[in-house]
Scaffold this motif. Sequence first.
Motif, PDB file in Angstrom:
ATOM      1  N   ILE A   6      52.338  43.282  49.138  1.00 53.29           N
ATOM      2  CA  ILE A   6      51.590  42.097  49.093  1.00 53.29           C
ATOM      3  C   ILE A   6      53.034  41.060  48.497  1.00 53.29           C
ATOM      4  N   THR A   7      52.775  39.828  48.951  1.00 56.05           N
ATOM      5  CA  THR A   7      53.797  38.701  48.448  1.00 56.05           C
ATOM      6  C   THR A   7      52.813  37.834  47.985  1.00 56.05           C
ATOM      7  N   THR A   8      53.419  37.371  46.783  1.00 57.14           N
ATOM      8  CA  THR A   8      52.483  36.340  46.253  1.00 57.14           C
ATOM      9  C   THR A   8      53.404  35.518  45.228  1.00 57.14           C
ATOM     10  N   THR A   9      52.749  34.603  44.631  1.00 59.10           N
ATOM     11  CA  THR A   9      53.445  33.795  43.703  1.00 59.10           C
ATOM     12  C   THR A   9      52.598  33.834  42.167  1.00 59.10           C
ATOM     13  N   GLN A  23      42.501  48.529  44.978  1.00 55.46           N
ATOM     14  CA  GLN A  23      43.019  48.479  43.547  1.00 55.46           C
ATOM     15  C   GLN A  23      42.554  47.194  42.904  1.00 55.46           C
ATOM     16  N   PRO A  24      42.098  47.034  41.858  1.00 56.97           N
ATOM     17  CA  PRO A  24      41.883  45.466  41.367  1.00 56.97           C
ATOM     18  C   PRO A  24      43.051  44.873  40.888  1.00 56.97           C
ATOM     19  N   LEU A  25      43.123  43.666  41.064  1.00 57.07           N
ATOM     20  CA  LEU A  25      44.358  42.784  40.761  1.00 57.07           C
ATOM     21  C   LEU A  25      44.525  43.138  39.122  1.00 57.07           C
ATOM     22  N   LEU A  26      43.689  42.958  38.406  1.00 51.60           N
ATOM     23  CA  LEU A  26      43.730  43.355  36.989  1.00 51.60           C
ATOM     24  C   LEU A  26      44.823  44.592  36.690  1.00 51.60           C
ATOM     25  N   ASP A  27      44.311  45.668  37.425  1.00 45.68           N
ATOM     26  CA  ASP A  27      45.289  46.755  37.212  1.00 45.68           C
ATOM     27  C   ASP A  27      46.978  46.542  37.725  1.00 45.68           C
ATOM     28  N   ALA A  66      43.734  43.400  44.660  1.00 48.21           N
ATOM     29  CA  ALA A  66      44.860  43.098  44.702  1.00 48.21           C
ATOM     30  C   ALA A  66      45.544  42.593  46.167  1.00 48.21           C
ATOM     31  N   VAL A  67      44.867  43.140  47.111  1.00 50.07           N
ATOM     32  CA  VAL A  67      45.316  42.703  48.646  1.00 50.07           C
ATOM     33  C   VAL A  67      44.916  41.367  48.768  1.00 50.07           C
ATOM     34  N   GLU A  68      43.928  40.703  47.831  1.00 49.61           N
ATOM     35  CA  GLU A  68      43.331  39.392  48.293  1.00 49.61           C
ATOM     36  C   GLU A  68      44.600  38.394  47.719  1.00 49.61           C
ATOM     37  N   ALA A  69      45.529  38.664  47.112  1.00 54.26           N
ATOM     38  CA  ALA A  69      46.412  37.877  46.255  1.00 54.26           C
ATOM     39  C   ALA A  69      47.676  37.571  47.407  1.00 54.26           C
ATOM     40  N   GLN A  70      47.503  38.193  48.562  1.00 54.65           N
ATOM     41  CA  GLN A  70      48.466  38.100  49.695  1.00 54.65           C
ATOM     42  C   GLN A  70      48.469  36.349  50.031  1.00 54.65           C
TER      43      GLN A  70
END
Length: 158
Positions: A6-9, A23-27, A66-70
């Motif tokens: 994942i690449t994000t800001t 996996q949840p983004l929180l984790d 977490a994958v939704e943060a891409q």
Amino acid sequence: MSKHHITTTINDNPVEFLCEPQQPLLDVLRDELGMTGTKEGCGTGDCGACSITLDGRLVCSCLVLAVEAQGKAIQTIEGMAQGDHLHVLQRKFLEHAALQCGICTPGFLIAARSLLERNANPTEEEVRFWLAGNLCRCTGYQKIIEAVLDAAKEIRGA
């Protein structure tokens, strides 16, 4: 299962990480990236302790994969203060004693910032509405509401 790249800001900084599909983004924020300011209170989206903004939208990071943060822009509590200078909301929470144990505080601050970015002159009713997704078991809510209204007043320069 293979991990996803994942690449994000996050807080205006480019970040890359690997995560499991469910996996949840929180984790990831807490365990993989060491951003422990975002708290886990309930894990079901009921308490608001894990609130962040995702592309400007207030969300519970325990409910976001977490994958939704891409490709998205994330703002967490770690990005509120600028160096040694607290954000006006952080200062007002301290001045009004609008915190005790600290578990809920980051979520309240993120939700309040999200509100004030949209409306620097909220009514008490609007503040209560925006903060309704956050639970506090220690201080009650009046000091928190007063801190947000005082911060709004300072932002407006009144």
